[in-house]
Scaffold this active site. Sequence first.
Site, mmCIF file in Angstrom:
data_model
loop_
_atom_site.group_PDB
_atom_site.id
_atom_site.type_symbol
_atom_site.label_atom_id
_atom_site.label_comp_id
_atom_site.label_asym_id
_atom_site.label_seq_id
_atom_site.Cartn_x
_atom_site.Cartn_y
_atom_site.Cartn_z
ATOM 1 N N ASN A 135 -11.054 -2.434 -5.179
ATOM 2 C CA ASN A 135 -10.318 -1.428 -5.952
ATOM 3 C C ASN A 135 -11.013 -1.025 -7.264
ATOM 4 O O ASN A 135 -10.636 -0.026 -7.884
ATOM 5 C CB ASN A 135 -8.876 -1.890 -6.228
ATOM 6 C CG ASN A 135 -7.983 -1.855 -5.003
ATOM 7 O OD1 ASN A 135 -7.080 -2.663 -4.839
ATOM 8 N ND2 ASN A 135 -8.224 -0.894 -4.099
ATOM 9 N N ASP A 145 0.834 -1.213 0.000
ATOM 10 C CA ASP A 145 0.000 0.000 0.000
ATOM 11 C C ASP A 145 0.867 1.261 0.000
ATOM 12 O O ASP A 145 1.993 1.256 0.497
ATOM 13 C CB ASP A 145 -0.914 -0.022 1.241
ATOM 14 C CG ASP A 145 -2.059 0.960 1.104
ATOM 15 O OD1 ASP A 145 -2.367 1.399 -0.025
ATOM 16 O OD2 ASP A 145 -2.656 1.302 2.151
HETATM 17 C C1 IPE Z 1 -5.434 -2.675 -0.121
HETATM 18 O O1 IPE Z 1 -5.099 -1.333 -0.253
HETATM 19 C C2 IPE Z 1 -5.398 -3.361 -1.447
HETATM 20 C C3 IPE Z 1 -4.094 -3.496 -2.065
HETATM 21 C C4 IPE Z 1 -2.947 -3.143 -1.547
HETATM 22 C C5 IPE Z 1 -4.088 -4.103 -3.372
HETATM 23 P P1 IPE Z 1 -6.220 -0.198 -0.405
HETATM 24 O O2 IPE Z 1 -5.504 1.085 -0.523
HETATM 25 O O3 IPE Z 1 -7.152 -0.557 -1.500
HETATM 26 O O4 IPE Z 1 -7.011 -0.317 0.973
HETATM 27 P P2 IPE Z 1 -7.852 0.775 1.750
HETATM 28 O O5 IPE Z 1 -8.835 1.362 0.778
HETATM 29 O O6 IPE Z 1 -6.900 1.798 2.260
HETATM 30 O O7 IPE Z 1 -8.497 0.013 2.864
HETATM 31 C C1 IPE Z 2 -1.668 0.256 -3.284
HETATM 32 O O1 IPE Z 2 -1.429 1.617 -3.328
HETATM 33 C C2 IPE Z 2 -1.891 -0.328 -4.661
HETATM 34 C C3 IPE Z 2 -3.297 -0.685 -4.933
HETATM 35 C C4 IPE Z 2 -4.265 -0.668 -4.058
HETATM 36 C C5 IPE Z 2 -3.599 -1.105 -6.282
HETATM 37 P P1 IPE Z 2 -2.611 2.677 -3.283
HETATM 38 O O2 IPE Z 2 -3.035 2.972 -4.677
HETATM 39 O O3 IPE Z 2 -3.714 2.208 -2.416
HETATM 40 O O4 IPE Z 2 -1.884 3.937 -2.656
HETATM 41 P P2 IPE Z 2 -2.478 4.932 -1.588
HETATM 42 O O5 IPE Z 2 -2.970 4.131 -0.446
HETATM 43 O O6 IPE Z 2 -3.586 5.680 -2.264
HETATM 44 O O7 IPE Z 2 -1.341 5.814 -1.235
HETATM 45 MG MG MG Z 3 -4.108 2.431 -0.466
#
Ligand code: IPE
Ligand code: IPE
Ligand code: MG
Length: 244
Positions: A70, A22
């Site tokens: 997502n 993340d």
């Molecule tokens: C979790 O991260 C999913 C992945 C890393 C693929 P998210 O960024 O989607 O999770 P939330 O929305 O902060 O819970």
């Molecule tokens: C994790 O990074 C990757 C996916 C969930 C695909 P994020 O896209 O959630 O990055 P932040 O949390 O917005 O910084």
């Molecule tokens: Mg995230």
Amino acid sequence: MPKDPDTPQRTDGPRHVAIIMDGNGRWAQARGRPRLFGHHAGAKRVREVVEACKDLGIRYLTIFAFSTENWKRTQVEVAGLMNLFRRYISKEMRALHDENVRVRFIGDRVRLDQKLITLMDDLEELTAGNDGVNLTIALNYGGRDEVARATRRLAEDVAEGKLDPLNVDEETLPRYLDTRVLPDPDLVIRTSGEARISNFLLWQSAYAEYEFIDTLWPDFSAEELARLCRSYGRRDRRFGAVKV
Ligand code: IPE
Ligand code: IPE
Ligand code: MG
């Protein structure tokens, strides 16, 4: 004798590490760049982490790449991510195979496009005979979705008379999960400072050790993984029992 914190804990290290990768979006934002720039930077970290597993004695590495939630992101980000997954697989396929990595995917494939599914199948097939690190990529994965799909298949087996409901116990459901051939994770790491699991490996992580670290995923490194493994080696996993 207390363990030296700087000695790699090969024997006490985790066998299965799962990572919620993340923070890509925030990493890009901090640089004034679009979110997809962060996703590309994040994808580049995977190779180093997979390679580090060998030295750390990690046999299984599971990475969360895209969750069932997502899809709620903008069309531009979702399309960009799907494009990145296709490019990543095509580009890394050979190197992963040469590294003797066995790749598997977990998650529901129904919402993924056919080109991506074909690439996933190709990569699984190409590496099926490898006996190095087991890399599992969670793509369109959600723990609740996985349990729901598993339950559906289990119910079908009951309806067809292949399974007696009286025999359903804790050992039954895991056989229907996407992860059926994998051991449970020993250590789950989440980068980016969020202390939640966001629907990752719900059933499997019942007794996992957790590390929530502030590092954003594109800044994660093999050194940091090694540090977390050493720290894991110093933990006391009791599984509900009391040591006598
Ligand atoms: C979790 O991260 C999913 C992945 C890393 C693929 P998210 O960024 O989607 O999770 P939330 O929305 O902060 O819970
Ligand atoms: C994790 O990074 C990757 C996916 C969930 C695909 P994020 O896209 O959630 O990055 P932040 O949390 O917005 O910084
Ligand atoms: Mg995230």
